[in-house]
Design a protein around this motif. Structure first.
Motif, PDB file in Angstrom:
ATOM      1  N   VAL A 403      -3.043  12.926  24.464  1.00  0.00           N
ATOM      2  CA  VAL A 403      -4.571  12.464  24.757  1.00  0.00           C
ATOM      3  C   VAL A 403      -5.180  14.533  24.479  1.00  0.00           C
ATOM      4  CG1 VAL A 403      -6.269  11.946  26.609  1.00  0.00           C
ATOM      5  CG2 VAL A 403      -3.916  10.542  26.183  1.00  0.00           C
ATOM      6  N   PRO A 404      -6.101  14.721  24.015  1.00  0.00           N
ATOM      7  CA  PRO A 404      -6.513  15.818  23.976  1.00  0.00           C
ATOM      8  C   PRO A 404      -6.896  16.376  24.753  1.00  0.00           C
ATOM      9  CG  PRO A 404      -7.529  14.530  21.702  1.00  0.00           C
ATOM     10  CD  PRO A 404      -6.417  13.527  23.068  1.00  0.00           C
ATOM     11  N   ASP A 405      -7.634  17.639  24.769  1.00  0.00           N
ATOM     12  CA  ASP A 405      -8.343  18.521  25.889  1.00  0.00           C
ATOM     13  C   ASP A 405      -7.575  18.194  27.435  1.00  0.00           C
ATOM     14  OD1 ASP A 405      -9.898  19.522  23.232  1.00  0.00           O
ATOM     15  OD2 ASP A 405     -11.554  17.602  23.792  1.00  0.00           O
ATOM     16  N   ALA A 406      -6.978  17.782  27.375  1.00  0.00           N
ATOM     17  CA  ALA A 406      -6.227  17.684  29.187  1.00  0.00           C
ATOM     18  C   ALA A 406      -5.623  19.054  29.465  1.00  0.00           C
ATOM     19  CB  ALA A 406      -5.159  16.191  29.063  1.00  0.00           C
ATOM     20  N   VAL A 407      -5.598  19.025  30.683  1.00  0.00           N
ATOM     21  CA  VAL A 407      -5.591  20.420  31.382  1.00  0.00           C
ATOM     22  C   VAL A 407      -5.127  20.007  32.820  1.00  0.00           C
ATOM     23  CG1 VAL A 407      -6.863  22.235  30.282  1.00  0.00           C
ATOM     24  CG2 VAL A 407      -7.498  21.017  32.143  1.00  0.00           C
ATOM     25  N   THR A 408      -4.157  20.972  32.965  1.00  0.00           N
ATOM     26  CA  THR A 408      -3.476  20.302  34.586  1.00  0.00           C
ATOM     27  C   THR A 408      -3.948  21.089  35.168  1.00  0.00           C
ATOM     28  OG1 THR A 408      -1.407  20.555  35.666  1.00  0.00           O
ATOM     29  CG2 THR A 408      -1.470  22.582  34.440  1.00  0.00           C
ATOM     30  N   THR A 409      -3.981  20.761  36.947  1.00  0.00           N
ATOM     31  CA  THR A 409      -4.800  21.834  37.384  1.00  0.00           C
ATOM     32  C   THR A 409      -3.411  22.249  38.664  1.00  0.00           C
ATOM     33  OG1 THR A 409      -4.533  20.156  39.223  1.00  0.00           O
ATOM     34  CG2 THR A 409      -5.978  20.970  37.309  1.00  0.00           C
ATOM     35  N   ASN A 410      -2.236  22.289  38.327  1.00  0.00           N
ATOM     36  CA  ASN A 410      -1.658  23.000  39.425  1.00  0.00           C
ATOM     37  C   ASN A 410      -1.275  22.138  40.293  1.00  0.00           C
ATOM     38  OD1 ASN A 410       0.994  24.781  39.996  1.00  0.00           O
ATOM     39  ND2 ASN A 410      -0.175  25.925  40.585  1.00  0.00           N
ATOM     40  N   GLY A 411      -1.630  20.973  40.624  1.00  0.00           N
ATOM     41  CA  GLY A 411      -1.521  20.455  41.707  1.00  0.00           C
ATOM     42  C   GLY A 411      -1.980  18.681  41.467  1.00  0.00           C
ATOM     43  N   GLU A 412      -3.289  18.440  41.589  1.00  0.00           N
ATOM     44  CA  GLU A 412      -3.219  16.900  41.757  1.00  0.00           C
ATOM     45  C   GLU A 412      -3.753  16.408  40.312  1.00  0.00           C
ATOM     46  OE1 GLU A 412      -2.747  15.508  46.308  1.00  0.00           O
ATOM     47  OE2 GLU A 412      -4.760  15.047  45.377  1.00  0.00           O
ATOM     48  N   GLY A 413      -4.502  17.540  39.222  1.00  0.00           N
ATOM     49  CA  GLY A 413      -5.236  17.392  38.698  1.00  0.00           C
ATOM     50  C   GLY A 413      -4.512  16.903  36.539  1.00  0.00           C
ATOM     51  N   GLY A 414      -4.756  16.500  35.419  1.00  0.00           N
ATOM     52  CA  GLY A 414      -3.832  16.180  34.202  1.00  0.00           C
ATOM     53  C   GLY A 414      -4.329  15.258  33.484  1.00  0.00           C
ATOM     54  N   LEU A 415      -3.224  14.176  32.729  1.00  0.00           N
ATOM     55  CA  LEU A 415      -3.295  13.434  32.239  1.00  0.00           C
ATOM     56  C   LEU A 415      -3.089  12.293  33.368  1.00  0.00           C
ATOM     57  CD1 LEU A 415      -3.665  11.605  29.908  1.00  0.00           C
ATOM     58  CD2 LEU A 415      -1.911  11.585  29.176  1.00  0.00           C
ATOM     59  N   LEU A 416      -4.792  11.074  33.762  1.00  0.00           N
ATOM     60  CA  LEU A 416      -4.254  10.094  34.986  1.00  0.00           C
ATOM     61  C   LEU A 416      -4.377   9.089  35.046  1.00  0.00           C
ATOM     62  CD1 LEU A 416      -6.290  12.532  37.680  1.00  0.00           C
ATOM     63  CD2 LEU A 416      -3.860  12.560  37.186  1.00  0.00           C
ATOM     64  N   GLY A 417      -4.975   8.020  34.706  1.00  0.00           N
ATOM     65  CA  GLY A 417      -5.209   6.846  34.882  1.00  0.00           C
ATOM     66  C   GLY A 417      -5.311   6.148  33.020  1.00  0.00           C
ATOM     67  N   LYS A 456     -12.718  10.140  21.949  1.00  0.00           N
ATOM     68  CA  LYS A 456     -14.026  10.395  22.083  1.00  0.00           C
ATOM     69  C   LYS A 456     -15.015  10.332  24.425  1.00  0.00           C
ATOM     70  CE  LYS A 456     -19.187   7.416  21.770  1.00  0.00           C
ATOM     71  NZ  LYS A 456     -19.235   6.229  21.460  1.00  0.00           N
ATOM     72  N   VAL A 457     -15.427  11.144  23.970  1.00  0.00           N
ATOM     73  CA  VAL A 457     -15.630  10.844  25.203  1.00  0.00           C
ATOM     74  C   VAL A 457     -16.630  10.426  25.656  1.00  0.00           C
ATOM     75  CG1 VAL A 457     -16.839  13.058  27.428  1.00  0.00           C
ATOM     76  CG2 VAL A 457     -15.130  13.736  25.484  1.00  0.00           C
ATOM     77  N   LEU A 458     -16.913   8.989  27.347  1.00  0.00           N
ATOM     78  CA  LEU A 458     -18.197   8.340  27.522  1.00  0.00           C
ATOM     79  C   LEU A 458     -18.378   9.068  28.710  1.00  0.00           C
ATOM     80  CD1 LEU A 458     -15.647   4.676  26.734  1.00  0.00           C
ATOM     81  CD2 LEU A 458     -17.051   6.004  25.714  1.00  0.00           C
ATOM     82  N   LEU A 459     -17.484   9.647  29.461  1.00  0.00           N
ATOM     83  CA  LEU A 459     -17.991  10.310  30.686  1.00  0.00           C
ATOM     84  C   LEU A 459     -17.979  11.668  31.135  1.00  0.00           C
ATOM     85  CD1 LEU A 459     -20.548   9.720  33.044  1.00  0.00           C
ATOM     86  CD2 LEU A 459     -18.549   8.414  34.537  1.00  0.00           C
ATOM     87  N   GLN A 460     -18.085  12.877  31.790  1.00  0.00           N
ATOM     88  CA  GLN A 460     -17.953  13.566  32.059  1.00  0.00           C
ATOM     89  C   GLN A 460     -18.645  14.160  32.848  1.00  0.00           C
ATOM     90  OE1 GLN A 460     -18.960  15.589  27.719  1.00  0.00           O
ATOM     91  NE2 GLN A 460     -17.485  17.075  28.956  1.00  0.00           N
ATOM     92  N   GLY A 461     -18.129  15.613  33.513  1.00  0.00           N
ATOM     93  CA  GLY A 461     -19.744  16.122  34.650  1.00  0.00           C
ATOM     94  C   GLY A 461     -19.025  15.497  36.072  1.00  0.00           C
ATOM     95  N   ILE A 462     -17.592  14.839  36.361  1.00  0.00           N
ATOM     96  CA  ILE A 462     -17.111  14.732  37.167  1.00  0.00           C
ATOM     97  C   ILE A 462     -16.211  15.738  37.318  1.00  0.00           C
ATOM     98  CG2 ILE A 462     -15.216  13.153  38.922  1.00  0.00           C
ATOM     99  CD1 ILE A 462     -15.916  11.459  35.795  1.00  0.00           C
ATOM    100  N   LYS A 463     -16.700  16.432  38.786  1.00  0.00           N
ATOM    101  CA  LYS A 463     -15.907  18.196  39.002  1.00  0.00           C
ATOM    102  C   LYS A 463     -14.230  17.793  39.735  1.00  0.00           C
ATOM    103  CE  LYS A 463     -17.174  21.336  42.046  1.00  0.00           C
ATOM    104  NZ  LYS A 463     -17.260  22.073  43.577  1.00  0.00           N
ATOM    105  N   LYS A 464     -13.868  18.166  40.100  1.00  0.00           N
ATOM    106  CA  LYS A 464     -11.915  19.008  40.026  1.00  0.00           C
ATOM    107  C   LYS A 464     -11.847  19.977  40.716  1.00  0.00           C
ATOM    108  CE  LYS A 464     -11.097  22.080  36.038  1.00  0.00           C
ATOM    109  NZ  LYS A 464     -10.395  22.926  34.514  1.00  0.00           N
ATOM    110  N   ASN A 465     -11.141  19.786  40.894  1.00  0.00           N
ATOM    111  CA  ASN A 465     -10.730  21.018  41.706  1.00  0.00           C
ATOM    112  C   ASN A 465      -9.219  21.533  41.366  1.00  0.00           C
ATOM    113  OD1 ASN A 465     -10.375  22.965  43.398  1.00  0.00           O
ATOM    114  ND2 ASN A 465     -11.817  22.985  43.940  1.00  0.00           N
ATOM    115  N   ARG A 466      -7.965  21.628  42.190  1.00  0.00           N
ATOM    116  CA  ARG A 466      -6.382  21.458  42.310  1.00  0.00           C
ATOM    117  C   ARG A 466      -6.348  20.202  42.790  1.00  0.00           C
ATOM    118  NH1 ARG A 466      -1.800  24.758  45.829  1.00  0.00           N
ATOM    119  NH2 ARG A 466       0.181  24.284  44.432  1.00  0.00           N
ATOM    120  N   TYR A 467      -6.720  19.832  44.458  1.00  0.00           N
ATOM    121  CA  TYR A 467      -6.086  18.376  44.765  1.00  0.00           C
ATOM    122  C   TYR A 467      -7.764  17.686  44.319  1.00  0.00           C
ATOM    123  CZ  TYR A 467      -2.137  20.363  46.887  1.00  0.00           C
ATOM    124  OH  TYR A 467      -1.168  21.113  46.002  1.00  0.00           O
ATOM    125  N   HIS A 468      -7.756  16.208  44.626  1.00  0.00           N
ATOM    126  CA  HIS A 468      -8.409  15.410  44.778  1.00  0.00           C
ATOM    127  C   HIS A 468      -9.271  15.000  43.842  1.00  0.00           C
ATOM    128  CE1 HIS A 468      -8.598  16.829  49.731  1.00  0.00           C
ATOM    129  NE2 HIS A 468      -7.886  16.632  49.450  1.00  0.00           N
TER     130      HIS A 468
END
Length: 676
Positions: A403-417, A456-468
């Protein structure tokens, strides 16, 4: 021997105790005032359009001077955000004056056309208020009158700039039970009001914004703590998590373990429980707890007395248990005798797990699983390397892309569902949630059965952090896409109806809010900390599993517009307006991720608890029966559980390669479980 880098539940609870009197730094909570409850002059309360909140909306009379006046309360003096939710189904702007206590503070504010009278928009203004009660009036300034007005929302001023990321933390004054954590100060356009300190995603302390250090107490000797710091301002904006520091407390000077517990016995054995009793241990200082174990897996910790009823056992299953005693220094006694018993036969409806087979090996943090419509293969995501695999029913796997543009957060972020469009056979659409540079995204790609394309991006602006970061996707019986989002280590966002974080979202397959959503935006439910599992039952009802902080994990029955409490509540509470969970667990027993439903039974995969929970739904009622646990400690951290189409089977995946599992890449597995 140095202890594992996982904050024990007892430590999290102990750290939380001194903080009871500290402010959470919560921004002023937004308050809704419905237009139909206000004073209406030359207008009527109507219900002839859809999408409104409350019991109706105000239809302004088409005359100049028609108005709606709200009585609002301000807890303290300052600038507040006033957001007016309106609809304008004509092509003509319908401007209004906004006044406070008779003084116009914004004149001829534009309320332009919306798509139709069923489409609602929000106009927000910053308004100075003193502490106390005020009259806020919206008055039409032209002969066209005002727009249809649903409500106003009074909240904190619209400061949207987050503090900068705190500098690298470090540890000093390290002792057996405490240390001083220091970090580089953040900056903010208004001012940093607080720093939140996290250990592996759980908030354990906070410091005022004027400080750049905090003494942590109540720690366990000879234990490594994985610490980060997040800065917060008065509007509730939070920074990215600081870099990580691992700090190890000193070994305890108390090296004397408690004596071996006395004779352990079992009685009153049922299908799902047993009564245990044992003789007391002694210690040179004090015994603080007894752990009931199977090998090294703890089934229950007892902090008072020498007996307990062990619940949540699997029916018709053999158990071999012992008990060890612990003191405050973490010294552990030799185990007492082992007691064996077999729980009684299974009598519950819905079936129980009967056999487990290893389906596939060599995985590294498999996170999401979704079956293709033909039921012959599934798509599986890997979180940290952003790969997507096709897995057939016999366990054969083939890469189909990243999946393009995916990054990790060194926690719970990345490629998820991952979720597959119900109309895939005609459109070949699949959906992913992933972390990107600016935040979390919901995206759509084309999958032709062999490879992925057309990002194709459908929705962005969902805040990220290392966790949650949430991350689960599921299609409902209504054909809409449901999305779980975490509060990005910013608890206030969970209660903000206008934020995408700490929510269950409901959206169309082209990225718009689904029609009929309770607040006229993407939000379907709110008050979530880090929602993970999503599954629909035979009645089309949505169930959700959610991480708690240090007290209780939750299984919730999700209803549109309902508020599930975080951060006001963790687990059940008596606060008005909050919806209680249907079941809760201590976080050491669960830390749930995915859920699936087979034969009216919820199966919940647990990470820290290292077990699969079975929770029967009571017929078609809104309640559940007694939860029971399977495979406790057998396979490690269980991430995702998915029903196999056309069969009473589950697929179950581990994530022992993640930050908490500490296993080498390629150690994770995918299992197949029969239900009979």
């Amino acid at each position: 021997m140095k202890m594992k880098r996982v904050l024990p539940y007892g430590v999290a609870a102990a750290l939380a105790l001194p903080l009871a009197g500290l402010s959470q730094g919560t921004a002023i909570a937004a308050t809704d005032y419905q237009a139909e409850d206000a004073v209406v002059s030359q207008g009527t309360v109507a219900t002839n359009h859809t999408g409104y909140t409350g019991t109706g909306f105000v239809d302004y009379t088409n005359v100049k001077g028609s108005s709606v006046e709200f009585t609002v309360s301000a807890v303290s003096a300052g600038t507040a955000s006033v957001a007016l939710r309106y609809a304008n189904g004509t092509a003509t702007d319908r401007p209004m004056d906004l006044s406070v206590d008779g003084t116009v503070i914004a004149s001829a504010v534009s309320f332009p056309a919306t798509a139709d009278w069923n489409t609602w928009a929000t106009k927000a203004l910053d308004v100075p208020l003193t502490a106390g009660t005020h009259k806020i009036r919206a008055t039409a300034t032209t002969a066209n009158g005002g727009p249809n007005l649903d409500r106003i929302t009074i909240g904190a001023a619209t400061d949207t700039q987050a503090p900068t990321r705190p500098g690298q933390p470090g540890c000093s004054d390290i002792g057996e039970n405490g240390l001083t954590l220091s970090w580089g100060a953040s900056t903010d356009n208004v001012g940093v009001t607080a720093y939140d300190i996290y250990e592996h995603g759980n908030k354990i302390s906070e410091a005022p914004g004027s400080s750049s250090s905090r003494t942590l107490t109540g720690l366990t000797p000879d234990t490594t703590y994985n610490l980060t710091v997040i800065a917060r301002d008065g509007a509730g904006n939070t920074s990215a998590a600081s870099p990580v520091v691992d700090c190890t407390t000193k070994p305890s000077s108390d090296t004397t373990p408690p004596t071996r517990p006395g004779t352990l016995s079992a009685s009153d054995v049922t299908a799902n429980s047993a009564r245990l009793a044992w003789g007391a241990s002694t210690d040179n200082k004090a015994v603080v707890a007894y752990d009931v174990r199977s090998d090294t897996t703890v089934y229950k910790t007892v902090t008072s007395g020498t007996s307990t009823t062990l619940t949540g056992l699997a029916c018709n299953s053999p158990y071999a248990l012992d008990v060890v005693a612990r003191d405050a220094a973490g010294n552990t006694s030799a185990p007492g005798n082992t007691v064996t018993f077999t729980t009684r036969a299974c009598t519950t409806d819905g079936g129980v797990p009967s056999s487990v087979a290893t389906l596939s090996t060599g995985w590294t943090i498999p996170w999401g699983t979704h079956w293709m419509p033909d039921g012959q293969s599934a798509l599986v995501t890997e979180r940290d390397d952003f790969r997507v695999w096709k897995v057939t029913k016999d366990g054969m796997r083939t890469p189909v892309g990243t999946v393009p543009d995916a990054v990790t957060t060194n926690g719970e972020g990345g490629l998820l569902g991952v979720a597959v469009d119900p109309g895939w056979e005609s459109n070949h659409y699949v959906y992913f949630m992933h972390t990107a540079d600016e935040g979390n995204r919901v995206v759509r790609m084309t999958y032709d059965g062999t490879a992925l394309s057309d990002y194709k991006v459908l929705l962005q602006g969902i805040k990220k952090n290392r966790y949650h970061n949430g991350g689960r996707l599921a299609f409902g019986p209504d054909g809409y896409l449901y999305v779980s989002t975490g509060e990005a280590q910013t608890p206030d966002l969970a209660q903000d109806k206008n934020s995408l974080n700490g929510k269950i979202l409901r959206m169309t397959t082209d990225g718009k809010p689904a029609p009929g959503n309770p607040f006229g935006n993407y939000v379907y439910s709110l008050g979530h900390r880090n929602p993970q599992g999503l599954a629909f039952d035979r009645n089309g009802r949505l169930w959700e599993a959610e991480f708690g902080n240090s007290a209780k994990d939750e299984l919730n029955l999700i209803k549109p517009g309902a508020n599930y409490g975080w951060p006001i509540c963790e687990g059940s509470c008596g606060t008005s307006g909050m919806t209680n969970p249907k079941a809760t667990w201590n976080v050491a027993e669960a830390s749930p991720s995915g859920i699936a439903i087979v034969r009216n039974v919820v199966y919940m995969a647990s990470l820290r608890g290292e077990r699969l929970w079975r929770i029967p739904i009571n017929g078609d009622n809104e309640s559940v029966g007694t939860p029971t646990a399977y495979y406790v400690g057998t396979y490690g951290r269980l991430r995702t559980v998915t029903k196999v189409p056309g069969a009473d089977q589950l697929w179950l995946s581990t994530t022992n390669c993640d930050n908490n599992g500490n296993q080498p890449d390629g150690s994770d597995k995918l299992f197949r479980i029969n239900i009979s």
